[in-house]
Design an enzyme around this catalytic site. Structure first.
Site, mmCIF file in Angstrom:
data_model
loop_
_atom_site.group_PDB
_atom_site.id
_atom_site.type_symbol
_atom_site.label_atom_id
_atom_site.label_comp_id
_atom_site.label_asym_id
_atom_site.label_seq_id
_atom_site.Cartn_x
_atom_site.Cartn_y
_atom_site.Cartn_z
ATOM 1 N N ASP A 236 0.842 -1.196 0.000
ATOM 2 C CA ASP A 236 0.000 0.000 0.000
ATOM 3 C C ASP A 236 0.877 1.246 0.000
ATOM 4 O O ASP A 236 2.038 1.203 0.415
ATOM 5 C CB ASP A 236 -0.897 0.032 1.244
ATOM 6 C CG ASP A 236 -1.944 -1.063 1.208
ATOM 7 O OD1 ASP A 236 -2.213 -1.589 0.120
ATOM 8 O OD2 ASP A 236 -2.475 -1.386 2.286
HETATM 9 N N1 URA Z 1 -1.528 -5.685 3.838
HETATM 10 C C1 URA Z 1 -1.911 -4.391 3.882
HETATM 11 O O1 URA Z 1 -2.932 -4.054 4.447
HETATM 12 N N2 URA Z 1 -1.115 -3.484 3.289
HETATM 13 C C2 URA Z 1 0.042 -3.789 2.662
HETATM 14 O O2 URA Z 1 0.736 -2.899 2.142
HETATM 15 C C3 URA Z 1 0.426 -5.141 2.619
HETATM 16 C C4 URA Z 1 -0.374 -6.082 3.215
#
Ligand code: URA
Length: 231
Positions: free
Chosen positions: A101
């Site tokens: 993310d």
């Molecule tokens: N899970 C999430 O919520 N965000 C990420 O970046 C990776 C795994």
């Protein structure tokens, strides 16, 4: 693909002529003379015929220490992407082997080898991923058991695979997943009434983020690291 087929396709020469060139030692594959047309070659095998380079794309495998604020995408109109952090000559041929993310940090892999990246990302491979997580509230003891049992995600109508939670401090933990659902870690903590404040990926399978790699920098994987995901 077989070398003789590659050569007839690539050069338009009749197969008799290709065989003659091979027999005469006119073919150099990955730096050595190759006389057999049966030799299998891949996309990244270097092939030279009579001194002319027919194929010479180099496979690239990078680990990036992703900083917060960058999108795991090749292009975006709104936000800077992780690609803007790279100044590798093959940058435009690279794709991401997995995502993080925008706010997340840590280990991200980039390559131009689609076969390799599929070994990293295909759900059937069940490659483990380890995240270091900071949370808003204290992580209750039951959380580990709840994550091990799986969390029901109504949107996808599925239950997450057993995950291993190791509580390191009241608001800090390591979480190991064997899948990668959309915002999975955040949603799992949300499901137990907590909130993820920071999420950092430390490891993908046996591949660990190099602790000497500063945030925002990348480095080439070494042969052993590449081999982790080669079949
Ligand atoms: N899970 C999430 O919520 N965000 C990420 O970046 C990776 C795994």
């Amino acid at each position: 693909m077989r070398l003789d087929r590659f050569l007839t396709r690539r050069t338009g020469l009749p197969s008799k002529e290709v065989l003659r060139l091979l027999a005469e030692g006119g073919l150099v594959v990955d730096g050595t003379v190759e006389r057999s047309g049966l030799r299998e070659i891949g996309r990244f095998t270097r092939v030279e015929m009579a001194g002319e380079i027919l194929q010479a794309e180099v496979a690239v495998y990078l680990m990036l220490h992703k900083p917060a604020g960058y999108l795991s995408a090749t292009t975006d109109r709104q936000h800077p992407t992780v690609m803007t952090l790279l100044n590798h000559p093959a940058r435009d041929s690279l794709h991401l082997a997995g995502r993080l993310d925008r706010a997340s940090t840590g280990l991200l892999l980039l390559t131009n080898d689609g076969r390799w990246s599929r070994q990293v990302t295909e759900p059937v491979e069940e490659i483990s991923k380890v995240y270091r997580i900071s949370t808003r509230d204290e992580i209750s003891r039951e959380t580990a058991a709840i994550f091990a049992a799986g969390i029901y995600f109504a949107y996808e109508d599925l239950t997450t695979r057993p995950a291993v939670l190791e509580i390191l401090a009241p608001r800090e933990a390591l979480l190991t997943l064997h899948e990668g659902r959309y915002h999975q870690v955040k949603r799992m903590f949300h499901a137990v009434g907590n909130q993820v404040l920071a999420l950092h990926r430390e490891r993908i399978g046996p591949l660990v983020l190099d602790e000497r790699l500063p945030s925002g920098q990348c480095r080439a994987l070494d042969a052993e690291e590449i081999a982790f995901f080669q079949r």
